[in-house]
Write an enzyme that holds these catalytic residues in place. Sequence first.
Site, PDB file in Angstrom:
ATOM      1  N   SER A 283       0.803  -1.173   0.021  1.00 22.38           N
ATOM      2  CA  SER A 283      -0.198   0.105  -0.213  1.00 22.38           C
ATOM      3  C   SER A 283       0.974   1.196  -0.020  1.00 22.38           C
ATOM      4  O   SER A 283       1.982   1.128   0.455  1.00 22.38           O
ATOM      5  CB  SER A 283      -0.751  -0.015   1.201  1.00 22.38           C
ATOM      6  OG  SER A 283       0.043   0.416   2.217  1.00 22.38           O
ATOM      7  N   ASP A 284       0.602   2.467  -0.484  1.00 19.27           N
ATOM      8  CA  ASP A 284       1.169   3.591  -0.176  1.00 19.27           C
ATOM      9  C   ASP A 284       1.095   3.738   1.274  1.00 19.27           C
ATOM     10  O   ASP A 284       0.308   3.127   1.681  1.00 19.27           O
ATOM     11  CB  ASP A 284       0.483   4.922  -1.091  1.00 19.27           C
ATOM     12  CG  ASP A 284       1.387   5.995  -1.018  1.00 19.27           C
ATOM     13  OD1 ASP A 284       2.328   6.192  -0.232  1.00 19.27           O
ATOM     14  OD2 ASP A 284       1.168   6.870  -2.176  1.00 19.27           O
TER      15      ASP A 284
END
Length: 761
Positions: A283-284
């Site tokens: 994920s960011d």
Amino acid sequence: MLATFFTIVGLTGAAHAYSFPDCVGGPLANTTVCDTTATATARAQALIAMFTTDELINNTVNMSPGVPRLGLPAYNWWSEALHGVAGSPGVSFAPAGQNFSFATSFPEPILMSAAFDDELIKEVATIISTEARAFNNAERAGLDYFTPNINPFRDPRWGRGQETPGEDPFRISQYVLNLIDGLQGGINPPLFKIAADCKHFAGYDIENWMGNERFSFNAIISTQDLSSFYLPPFQSCVRDARVGSVMCSYNAVNGIPSCADTYLLQTILRDHWGFDDNRWVTSDCDAIANFIDHKFSPDLPHAAASGIIAGTDVDCGTTYSNNLGAAVNMSLVKVSQIQAALTRQYASLTRLGYFDPPASQPYRQLSWADVNTPNAQKLAYTAAVEGITLLKNNGVLPLASSIKKLAFIGPWANATKQMQGNYQGTAPFLISPFAAAQTAGFTATLTAGTSINSNSTSGFAAAIAAAKVADTVIYAGGIDDSIEAEAMDRDTIVWPGNQLDLIAQLAALGKPLVVLQFGGGQVDDAALKSNPNVSAIMWGGYPSQSGGTAVMDIISGKVSPAGRLPTTQYPASYVDAVPMTDMSLRPSATNPGRTYKWYTGTPTYEFGTGLSYTTFSLALSGRPASSYNIQTLVKAGQAAGGPLDLAVFDTFQVAVSNKGKVASDYVVLGFVKTTAGPAPFPNKELVSYARVKGVGAGQSATASLKVTLGSIARVGDDGSASLYPGDYTLLLDVPTGVTHSFRLTGTQAQITQWPADPNAS
Ligand SMILES: *[C@@H]1O[C@H](CO)[C@@H](O)[C@H](O)[C@H]1NC(C)=O
Ligand SMILES: *[C@@H]1O[C@H](CO)[C@@H](O)[C@H](O)[C@H]1NC(C)=O
Ligand SMILES: *[C@@H]1O[C@H](CO)[C@@H](O)[C@H](O)[C@H]1NC(C)=O
Ligand SMILES: *[C@@H]1O[C@H](CO)[C@@H](O)[C@H](O)[C@H]1NC(C)=O
Ligand SMILES: *[C@@H]1O[C@H](CO)[C@@H](O)[C@H](O)[C@H]1NC(C)=O
Ligand SMILES: *[C@@H]1O[C@H](CO)[C@@H](O)[C@H](O)[C@H]1NC(C)=O
Ligand SMILES: *[C@@H]1O[C@H](CO)[C@@H](O)[C@H](O)[C@H]1NC(C)=O
């Protein structure tokens, strides 16, 4: 990535020290994970099978603690290396004066892209991965790097456009193919050099525009634009370059947060492009927690479960480790689903040689002696000098040898750290334009005049006085990371502050005046372009450690410029014509169209603009065909094997003759224009390019422009690409020089099938 995280963790030196698992004397010895003959997946599965559920859950985040009881060390999945090994939670530079206190700092991608030189990108990436491995061997960096950023630079206001190779999906696709090849040590090699990470998947190109924040922005994107604009760079990265990992983005696409989107992460990424279980999605940073901002998840356990189930394997953050236990208890996610995520991660580490004997691995032998080599220094210079783009020149450049006294004015004239842009490391040195002029033997004065964004005219008088006594005035300004940055988009593309006022006053003196425009996003140069007293305009992006030398070598004529703008320079009124949140590319009543393909207005400087100190003439050599049969093309493409969009349509040979007086590189740009296929029709589309090097005065060279079926095909509403019968024109150069007309005959043939969204109604 979350900027605040950088400030807190990245720059305070609290980075992680790395070590390798002990496969000789430790608890893992003699287990399958240490068996070099087993497959990466089998080795990872054997490791994960030894984890308790708590250990499993604790290792789902970027700062994974490892499993001390098994001798599995802690590992930080988050290192950065966008244009050189960079400050980040996973990287620690040593204090000044010591080994590993710096790394080669290449220009920002936006400038390297302007070189239109595929070999250059691969060479740069090879140096970066070598230095990254040397840092890793010194326990100062990881093996996984959250780079590159390949979202197309759709809107000039975007604060992170500097990190990207520009606005054209074909250019970005070629850039990323060569970059990943160099970073990972080949295309899907048995032993990865480092694992790169293509980000941000998908549709991420807004930071914070008029209250629209990336953490909660929902990008409405048509299937046609997704397939033809937003995703081709990712297809190139995943399917063709076989990248080790992908980062899903903060934003939602059509209502679903990217990191929870099974259409993106399963249907497109894994099923359509073949992103296998030796690879992982991160994920960011904190994007899983952002599911709450998107009103997608009611609470964090639901968010964590949705992320894992969609195929986001690593949480850059702590939402997974803090909430998956509860999510398992609530039956929102199965332990086996978490195991699958960790298997992908450790299979990837296995392919990086993490569990293998160091003596058998060439990359484990790299050391400080391999960092900042003479070759790396030369390449950092080459990357800058090849990308710098000359936009206007009334003949003052290159400077006549009689010119000795230069007045350097403006907020970039003595730029050092400014030249690195964002996602930077510590450079071995930073040579400003002013310093380079002195080294080159000029008598140079330095006067700031004004700063990047100021209304104060208190420095004008000194600047004008300095200009009056100089032979030539060099104004260096534009924008920098105080204007465009992560978490900061622009509202205007006008030159900030009073820089244009100062330049106008300098111009009124009637002296030779060279304007150096820096920054990743363009500013509107219209006033400078039309001012006859502005003798020359040159764009320098963020040229990094040898930027000043590169700029001065072009100004003095040691090197002829050959860079080309990788983005459109729009007039200032563009920002009033379309909201940044309108993701559509094609023109409409509320959108003048985006990028050179679709923009219906007149740009100040067009995509592909770039002048030289010499004159080139182009001619298609041989006798290019004027007609192609679609069914014959498809049959030949099928026979060649591989994806049909990559099959060769034709290779055009272009004779490039230097008719002028100095040697120069030259970038040949090939576009295609047609009214075949679905309306509306783009102005033109880049289909091929080549940089020919060092063509001597009076000499010729040949550029081979390979064009694929995918470049000739057009994408319909459903995202699938087809070849359409009709008339086409090949256009060479910007502005268009040579053209060649050809026809496609036969019947329409679909060459790619875009996967439909199973969630769509
Ligand atoms: C691994 O196996 C070898 C050969 O059976 C043995 O000598 C060694 O002690 C084992 N190592 C560990 C850590 O169990
Ligand atoms: C997991 O992490 C938590 C929080 O850091 C820690 O208290 C716990 O001991 C860890 N559990 C295991 C099995 O490592
Ligand atoms: C999950 O349930 C187990 C068994 O009841 C319990 O020991 C554990 O504390 C629970 N974990 C969480 C995070 O709620
Ligand atoms: C620094 O690196 C050089 C080159 O690899 C090496 O010879 C030297 O021993 C290193 N110095 C220290 C203090 O590690
Ligand atoms: C130029 O910048 C360098 C590095 O920041 C600084 O040391 C130097 O004093 C500056 N030169 C002038 C003339 O201000
Ligand atoms: C410059 O002046 C304008 C208009 O008075 C004002 O809106 C702006 O905030 C000022 N900018 C700076 C950097 O002071
Ligand atoms: C250009 O320079 C001349 C002096 O050489 C001056 O008379 C003229 O006003 C200048 N024009 C502009 C637009 O600054």
